[in-house]
Design an enzyme around this catalytic site. Structure first.
Site, PDB file in Angstrom:
ATOM      1  N   GLU A  49       4.426  -3.448  -0.865  1.00 40.46           N
ATOM      2  CA  GLU A  49       4.002  -3.186   0.518  1.00 40.46           C
ATOM      3  C   GLU A  49       4.458  -1.913   0.883  1.00 40.46           C
ATOM      4  O   GLU A  49       3.861  -0.984   1.478  1.00 40.46           O
ATOM      5  CB  GLU A  49       4.667  -4.191   1.358  1.00 40.46           C
ATOM      6  CG  GLU A  49       4.083  -5.635   1.443  1.00 40.46           C
ATOM      7  CD  GLU A  49       2.735  -5.370   1.995  1.00 40.46           C
ATOM      8  OE1 GLU A  49       2.267  -4.490   2.519  1.00 40.46           O
ATOM      9  OE2 GLU A  49       2.043  -6.374   1.578  1.00 40.46           O
ATOM     10  N   GLN A  54       1.178   4.170   2.409  1.00 34.84           N
ATOM     11  CA  GLN A  54       0.171   5.258   2.701  1.00 34.84           C
ATOM     12  C   GLN A  54      -0.644   5.835   1.460  1.00 34.84           C
ATOM     13  O   GLN A  54      -0.922   6.920   1.277  1.00 34.84           O
ATOM     14  CB  GLN A  54       1.269   6.465   2.887  1.00 34.84           C
ATOM     15  CG  GLN A  54       1.552   6.605   4.306  1.00 34.84           C
ATOM     16  CD  GLN A  54       2.892   7.350   4.384  1.00 34.84           C
ATOM     17  OE1 GLN A  54       3.812   6.923   3.724  1.00 34.84           O
ATOM     18  NE2 GLN A  54       2.968   8.344   5.378  1.00 34.84           N
ATOM     19  N   GLY A  93       2.653   9.680  -4.181  1.00 33.76           N
ATOM     20  CA  GLY A  93       2.902  10.867  -3.134  1.00 33.76           C
ATOM     21  C   GLY A  93       3.784  10.076  -2.063  1.00 33.76           C
ATOM     22  O   GLY A  93       4.424   9.044  -2.296  1.00 33.76           O
ATOM     23  N   TYR A 132       5.425  -3.435  10.255  1.00 33.32           N
ATOM     24  CA  TYR A 132       4.402  -3.609   9.496  1.00 33.32           C
ATOM     25  C   TYR A 132       5.103  -4.460   8.383  1.00 33.32           C
ATOM     26  O   TYR A 132       4.672  -5.405   7.823  1.00 33.32           O
ATOM     27  CB  TYR A 132       3.230  -2.445   9.308  1.00 33.32           C
ATOM     28  CG  TYR A 132       2.429  -2.990   8.247  1.00 33.32           C
ATOM     29  CD1 TYR A 132       1.428  -3.585   8.418  1.00 33.32           C
ATOM     30  CD2 TYR A 132       2.592  -2.830   6.733  1.00 33.32           C
ATOM     31  CE1 TYR A 132       0.393  -4.257   7.904  1.00 33.32           C
ATOM     32  CE2 TYR A 132       1.621  -3.350   6.064  1.00 33.32           C
ATOM     33  CZ  TYR A 132       0.691  -3.810   6.430  1.00 33.32           C
ATOM     34  OH  TYR A 132      -0.386  -4.269   5.355  1.00 33.32           O
ATOM     35  N   ASP A 150      -2.305  -3.118  10.648  1.00 38.40           N
ATOM     36  CA  ASP A 150      -2.476  -1.885  10.034  1.00 38.40           C
ATOM     37  C   ASP A 150      -3.795  -1.463  10.385  1.00 38.40           C
ATOM     38  O   ASP A 150      -4.501  -2.167  11.359  1.00 38.40           O
ATOM     39  CB  ASP A 150      -2.268  -1.795   8.563  1.00 38.40           C
ATOM     40  CG  ASP A 150      -3.247  -2.694   8.003  1.00 38.40           C
ATOM     41  OD1 ASP A 150      -4.051  -3.384   8.571  1.00 38.40           O
ATOM     42  OD2 ASP A 150      -3.339  -2.727   6.722  1.00 38.40           O
ATOM     43  N   GLU A 194      -3.080 -11.698   5.092  1.00 39.27           N
ATOM     44  CA  GLU A 194      -3.891 -11.033   3.943  1.00 39.27           C
ATOM     45  C   GLU A 194      -5.327 -10.822   3.917  1.00 39.27           C
ATOM     46  O   GLU A 194      -6.183  -9.985   3.689  1.00 39.27           O
ATOM     47  CB  GLU A 194      -3.317 -11.492   2.686  1.00 39.27           C
ATOM     48  CG  GLU A 194      -2.228 -11.034   1.904  1.00 39.27           C
ATOM     49  CD  GLU A 194      -2.006 -11.208   0.511  1.00 39.27           C
ATOM     50  OE1 GLU A 194      -2.117 -10.198   0.031  1.00 39.27           O
ATOM     51  OE2 GLU A 194      -1.888 -12.545   0.026  1.00 39.27           O
TER      52      GLU A 194
END
Ligand code: SF4
Length: 353
Positions: A49, A54, A93, A132, A150, A194
């Site tokens: 998660e 991102q 990242g 989240y 999200d 999900e």
């Protein structure tokens, strides 16, 4: 402009039950085979998660296995040096997430015997775990009726309910409330959450949603009204700040000079070739004067653009040599284990390393 909420903006329980049941059935047959879905534990849920926060699913799939191989338990992650955690985060990242994850692992190891907590409030108190991520772990791993919202879920919810509110804050609050009402009606909260994500990622996409093969099209108010393409209303995107970076590849005796970035700010504590930042493009003499070591005149090699979430970077790449010996020097073949931004890795590629 803000529009009025749709008259059925509070979905009814029986309809919600039908939607959650259909979606869950669909998901059980259609779910993509992702590595973290094969073995669910608090730890695999936490790692996947945080990685997915991102980063695109395909990229996470590429990195997840290696990361888990190197840090198979909370304790092994907690005890690893930070630089190694950052190195293993390569390619994902937003390295701040890796630092937070490392800090969270230390807390879980020290206070919770290495078990990722089930309680939503404790999860949310951990570094880097927001509403989240805590909801995703609590519902998907531990089966609790906790909502998650999200971008994918927001799109599915607002379309299902034909909710067109354009005020972002109002829209966000409505989505969390609606997600909560839906998840409470589902037989299996984790599967339902999900399924919502999966539907948003694969069928209820931002453009040209595949309503023709959507498992809940008969209950979708936007589809019935033919307005799915205008929901959700586009966000007004914040203007990105443009920043000029002047990266200098300094060579001596087959090695490259490296420095570590400061603790705060962009790419904190990561390694790089000396890089001068400015709001505008600088002359090579200005760049040379701003370097911390004495170098030969600079040769400009290339310029490229790099986009971050809030910044547009224009990166001019220079090369030079020096006689200075002090500092950190590495041969080009010996850089893979250093945490370095994607932008600086690209600099190396562009100068032939
Ligand atoms: Fe999305 Fe279309 Fe399904 Fe509605 S019917 S949830 S708009 S894919």
């Amino acid at each position: 402009m803000s529009s009025q909420p749709h008259p059925r903006s509070r979905p009814r329980n029986d309809r919600m039950k039908r939607i959650t049941a259909r979606l869950s059935r669909w998901f059980e047959h259609q779910a993509r085979d992702l590595p973290w879905r094969r073995k669910r534990t608090g730890y695999t849920g936490l790692i996947s998660e945080v990685m997915l926060q991102q980063t695109q699913v395909d990229r996470v799939v590429e990195r997840y296995r290696d990361f888990m191989k190197r840090f198979p338990t909370v304790r092994q992650l907690a005890e690893a040096p930070e630089q190694e955690v950052l190195t293993q985060w390569r390619g994902l990242g937003y390295y701040r997430r890796a630092r937070h994850l490392h800090a969270a692992a230390k807390i879980i190891d020290a206070r919770y015997q290495g078990r990722v907590p089930r309680e939503i409030q404790i999860l949310r108190s951990l570094p880097g775990i927001g509403r989240y991520t805590a909801g995703a772990i609590a519902s998907i791993v531990y089966g609790q009726a906790e909502p998650i919202v999200d971008g994918n879920i927001r799109r599915v919810l607002t379309r299902l309910e034909a909710y067109e509110e354009s005020d972002q804050r109002v829209n966000e609050a409505w989505c969390w409330e609606a997600a909560h009402r839906f998840v409470k009606q589902s037989q299996s909260p984790g599967v339902f959450n999900e399924a919502m994500m999966e539907l948003g990622a694969t069928i209820c996409t931002p453009h040209n949603p595949g309503c023709g093969h959507c498992p809940v099209s008969s209950a979708c108010l936007a589809f019935k009204a033919g307005i799915q393409d205008r929901i959700p209303p586009p966000k007004r995107s914040a203007r990105k700040q443009t920043l000029h970076l002047h990266a200098v590849v300094v060579r001596r005796a087959g090695k490259i000079y490296l420095e570590q970035r400061p603790e705060n700010g962009l790419w904190s504590k990561m390694w790089q070739m000396p890089t001068i930042e400015a709001p505008r493009r600088l002359q090579s003499t200005q760049i040379r004067d701003a370097l911390a070591l004495t170098v030969s005149p600079l040769r400009q090699r290339v310029c490229f653009e790099h986009h971050l979430s809030h910044r547009h970077l224009i990166i001019d790449v220079y090369e030079t040599t020096t006689r200075v010996r002090r500092g950190t020097w590495r041969s080009p073949d010996d850089l893979a284990d250093l945490p370095m931004s994607n932008a600086h890795r690209k600099v190396l590629v562009l100068v032939g390393e």
